[in-house]
Every structure is written in structure tokens, then in C-alpha cells.
Design a protein around this motif. Structure first.
Motif, PDB file in Angstrom:
ATOM      1  N   ILE A   1       8.680   7.420  -3.861  1.00 35.96           N
ATOM      2  CA  ILE A   1       8.310   7.818  -2.328  1.00 35.96           C
ATOM      3  C   ILE A   1       6.623   6.438  -1.676  1.00 35.96           C
ATOM      4  O   ILE A   1       5.646   6.230  -0.609  1.00 35.96           O
ATOM      5  CB  ILE A   1       8.277   8.306  -0.928  1.00 35.96           C
ATOM      6  N   GLY A   2       5.893   6.591  -2.824  1.00 35.57           N
ATOM      7  CA  GLY A   2       4.449   6.131  -2.746  1.00 35.57           C
ATOM      8  C   GLY A   2       3.410   6.379  -4.179  1.00 35.57           C
ATOM      9  O   GLY A   2       3.260   5.099  -4.520  1.00 35.57           O
TER      10      GLY A   2
ATOM     11  N   VAL B   1       4.701  17.570  14.392  1.00 35.09           N
ATOM     12  CA  VAL B   1       3.892  17.171  12.964  1.00 35.09           C
ATOM     13  C   VAL B   1       4.270  15.639  13.321  1.00 35.09           C
ATOM     14  O   VAL B   1       5.030  15.588  12.794  1.00 35.09           O
ATOM     15  CB  VAL B   1       4.080  17.739  11.423  1.00 35.09           C
ATOM     16  N   VAL B   2       3.124  15.381  13.292  1.00 35.92           N
ATOM     17  CA  VAL B   2       3.425  13.965  12.352  1.00 35.92           C
ATOM     18  C   VAL B   2       2.444  13.382  10.897  1.00 35.92           C
ATOM     19  O   VAL B   2       1.237  13.736  11.172  1.00 35.92           O
ATOM     20  CB  VAL B   2       2.914  12.217  13.394  1.00 35.92           C
ATOM     21  N   CYS B   3       4.378  13.073  10.419  1.00 33.30           N
ATOM     22  CA  CYS B   3       3.015  12.330   8.945  1.00 33.30           C
ATOM     23  C   CYS B   3       3.101  10.872   8.399  1.00 33.30           C
ATOM     24  O   CYS B   3       3.872  10.924   8.901  1.00 33.30           O
ATOM     25  CB  CYS B   3       4.069  13.294   7.790  1.00 33.30           C
ATOM     26  N   ARG B   4       1.977  11.126   7.589  1.00 30.33           N
ATOM     27  CA  ARG B   4       1.827   9.369   7.607  1.00 30.33           C
ATOM     28  C   ARG B   4       2.009   9.377   6.373  1.00 30.33           C
ATOM     29  O   ARG B   4       0.941   9.747   5.530  1.00 30.33           O
ATOM     30  CB  ARG B   4       0.823   8.754   8.258  1.00 30.33           C
TER      31      ARG B   4
ATOM     32  N   LYS C   1      -2.726   7.417  -0.691  1.00 30.03           N
ATOM     33  CA  LYS C   1      -4.445   7.166  -0.319  1.00 30.03           C
ATOM     34  C   LYS C   1      -4.623   7.645   0.698  1.00 30.03           C
ATOM     35  O   LYS C   1      -5.202   8.693   1.360  1.00 30.03           O
ATOM     36  CB  LYS C   1      -4.898   5.962  -0.495  1.00 30.03           C
ATOM     37  N   PHE C   2      -4.031   7.461   1.824  1.00 28.29           N
ATOM     38  CA  PHE C   2      -4.075   7.256   3.226  1.00 28.29           C
ATOM     39  C   PHE C   2      -2.550   8.631   3.724  1.00 28.29           C
ATOM     40  O   PHE C   2      -2.522   8.699   4.677  1.00 28.29           O
ATOM     41  CB  PHE C   2      -4.063   6.020   4.295  1.00 28.29           C
ATOM     42  N   GLU C   3      -2.627   9.435   2.719  1.00 26.17           N
ATOM     43  CA  GLU C   3      -1.863  10.714   3.342  1.00 26.17           C
ATOM     44  C   GLU C   3      -1.869  11.538   4.542  1.00 26.17           C
ATOM     45  O   GLU C   3      -3.383  11.967   4.178  1.00 26.17           O
ATOM     46  CB  GLU C   3      -1.676  11.565   2.701  1.00 26.17           C
ATOM     47  N   GLU C   4      -1.749  11.511   5.459  1.00 30.59           N
ATOM     48  CA  GLU C   4      -2.561  11.902   6.642  1.00 30.59           C
ATOM     49  C   GLU C   4      -0.909  12.875   7.524  1.00 30.59           C
ATOM     50  O   GLU C   4      -0.119  12.593   7.577  1.00 30.59           O
ATOM     51  CB  GLU C   4      -2.634  11.549   7.928  1.00 30.59           C
TER      52      GLU C   4
ATOM     53  N   GLY D   1       1.745   2.555   8.716  1.00 29.13           N
ATOM     54  CA  GLY D   1       2.183   3.531   7.623  1.00 29.13           C
ATOM     55  C   GLY D   1       3.099   3.675   7.648  1.00 29.13           C
ATOM     56  O   GLY D   1       4.417   3.205   8.698  1.00 29.13           O
ATOM     57  N   GLU D   2       4.433   4.556   6.799  1.00 25.60           N
ATOM     58  CA  GLU D   2       5.373   5.107   6.847  1.00 25.60           C
ATOM     59  C   GLU D   2       5.191   6.566   7.585  1.00 25.60           C
ATOM     60  O   GLU D   2       4.618   7.065   6.847  1.00 25.60           O
ATOM     61  CB  GLU D   2       5.674   5.101   5.792  1.00 25.60           C
ATOM     62  N   PHE D   3       6.509   7.082   8.581  1.00 26.52           N
ATOM     63  CA  PHE D   3       6.323   7.993   9.248  1.00 26.52           C
ATOM     64  C   PHE D   3       7.344   8.903   9.514  1.00 26.52           C
ATOM     65  O   PHE D   3       8.449   8.353   9.057  1.00 26.52           O
ATOM     66  CB  PHE D   3       5.995   7.682  10.755  1.00 26.52           C
TER      67      PHE D   3
END
Length: 292
Positions: free
Chosen positions: A23-24, A195-198, A203-206, A226-228
Motif C-alpha cells: 500500500i506504499g 482517527v484520521v490516518c494518512r 514517509k509521511f505516515e500520520e 495523500g491517501e486517507f
């Protein structure tokens, strides 16, 4: 009833392999997935150009054919014929598990109907990856995927999801994230935990954890990229199904309070319940009801 023995030697046809892709992070590709893609006769890919980048990385040189939502009906008879003739085919989407939010289920069904073995491989899945790090209850959970785009349709979907006691998982585009969170606040209440995940595994996982109102403020103040995914806590209220029906949402605040009073609830408890439904402080509903 049909029984599939996936690796029986007596099967004359080829096999359809459902192969997950990262997925990334490309390091999430499994050894078995790489081995399978190298061994099959053909790779059915959602986007052949995107899949080619993956194949290049792992030095896989097998033939590809496009298989996406716009050519499903055209491709299925061709792929089934190849499988019947003994060819093995791997089906992949652009990211994650085939068929979840991507093309694939129609081909799986056609293969089952034709007694062609369908063999799933385990691998990356955005919904479960986000769920286990969300901090919300991981079981039971409900995977919903993408909500409808039109507001009235999305509101209806959220009203149905509001009945769930389990944590539920939503996929969303960065372009619609703010509107979806706004609709969630309207239907589920500002105070519902989510929870909002992106950019999972990238690299920019949040992860942004908090009340829906706080997450809406975050989406408003920032430019989502990004993908949410949105992971939403289940409804912990012991609410009767009828209390969430459309007829109740069409009532005024005072009518809602009176409705719960008619159910033998004390006035203060009814006010508290309505306040929780709307995600506001009890005092606000109290003042409105008593015209203070």
C-alpha cells in the motif's frame, strides 16, 4: 454446495491467484507474492503502468493484461478461457488486496462458477493496518470502504452506521475529507472519537486522533494530502433502534426531549440524551428547552 481443494493435483484448469501488493512501502511485498508473480503465465493488473513499476523493482518479467472497472465485462470471458486452457493468472490491484475497493470480485465469481480454483494470498491491507494502530477497539469492527459522494446519500449511510456498536472503517479521498468529517459531526455527533490516518507505510505516515469536531478543525486548517482512512468509534449509547430513525432527526430539539420524556425518561436525563445526540453541552439543550 461446492468444495474447492486449492492445490489438488486432479484439477485440469489453471488457477487464479489473488496477489496483494504494497500500500506504499515496497518492502511489504511478501516472498510468496513475488514468487507467485514470477511463476504465473499472466498478470491481470488494474493499471499496467503502475504495476510495471512494481515488477521492475522485483525483476519480474511476466506478461501483463489490463483488468479494471471499465473493461471488466470484456476481459472476464478472455481470462476465464485462458484459465480453462490451463494458464495460471495472478490478479493484482494498484495497492493492497484485490477486490476490496478495486476490481476483482466479478472475476472471482466467474471462476467459482466455472470450477476454477481461486487462491488468495495474504498481504498488505490499509484498513487493518490503520485499525490496529488507531487506539480504538479492534474487535468487533466493520469495514465499509468508500461512502457515497452526494451529501444526502452520505447522510443516509452515516445514519445507518450510527447504529453500530463496533468500530468502523471508512476510506476517503483528500478532496472529500473535510465534507465527510462535517457530515459525520452532523450525524454521529461532535464528540464521537475517531482517527484520521494518512499515507500508511509511507514517509509521511500520520495518525490524528480525537473527537470528530477536532478532526474537522484539523482538516479545515490544513490542506489534506495523500491517501486517507477514517476509523470511527462505535456507538456506546444503549439506544433503541427507533430512537435513531429518520422521524426523530426531523423533530425539533424540544420535540426530541419530549419524545424521550414520553418514554418514561426524566426531563434532565432526556435533555442529557438529546445533548449527546447532537454533540453539544447539556446546558445548551437545557436553555433551549426551558426557553432561558
Amino acid at each position: 454446495m461446492k468444495t474447492q481443494s486449492s492445490f489438488a493435483k486432479s484439477v485440469d484448469s489453471g488457477k487464479l491467484y489473488l496477489v496483494p501488493t504494497p500500500i506504499g512501502n515496497l518492502d511489504d511485498m511478501t516472498f510468496r507474492a513475488i514468487k507467485t508473480l514470477k511463476a504465473v503465465d499472466l498478470i491481470a493488473a488494474e493499471d499496467t503502468r503502475h504495476t510495471q513499476q512494481l515488477l521492475n523493482h522485483f525483476e519480474i518479467e511476466n506478461k501483463k493484461i489490463s483488468f479494471h472497472e471499465h473493461n471488466t465485462q470484456e476481459r472476464i470471458p478472455l481470462l476465464v478461457d485462458k484459465l480453462k486452457n490451463g494458464e495460471n493468472i495472478a490478479q493484482v490491484s494498484d495497492a493492497g488486496m484485490p477486490s476490496i475497493s478495486d476490481p476483482g470480485k466479478e472475476l472471482v465469481r466467474a471462476c467459482i462458477d466455472a470450477d476454477i480454483p481461486v487462491i488468495p494470498l495474504p498481504g498488505a491491507n490499509a484498513g487493518l493496518t490503520a485499525l490496529i494502530a488507531s487506539g480504538l477497539a479492534p474487535q468487533p469492527f466493520y469495514f465499509y470502504g468508500f461512502l457515497k459522494r452526494k451529501k444526502n446519500e452520505q447522510i443516509d449511510e452515516l445514519k445507518n452506521l450510527n447504529h453500530l456498536k463496533s468500530t468502523f472503517i471508512i476510506y476517503e479521498s483528500p478532496y472529500r475529507l473535510k465534507k465527510t468529517l462535517s457530515n459525520m459531526c452532523e450525524v454521529l455527533g461532535n464528540s464521537r472519537q475517531a482517527v484520521v490516518c494518512r499515507e500508511l507505510t509511507k514517509k509521511f505516515e500520520e495518525f490524528n486522533r480525537g473527537k470528530l469536531s477536532e478532526l474537522l478543525n484539523w482538516a479545515t486548517e490544513n490542506t489534506p494530502r495523500g491517501e486517507f482512512l477514517i476509523i470511527v468509534d462505535g456507538n456506546s449509547e444503549d439506544v433503541n433502534d427507533n430512537e435513531n430513525d429518520t422521524f426523530l432527526t426531523k423533530m425539533s430539539i424540544n420535540e426530541q426531549v419530549d419524545y424521550f420524556i414520553s418514554k418514561d425518561m426524566k426531563t434532565n436525563d432526556a435533555i442529557k440524551k438529546v445533548a449527546k445526540m447532537h454533540g453539544v453541552k447539556k446546558q445548551e439543550i437545557y436553555n433551549l428547552y426551558h426557553q432561558i
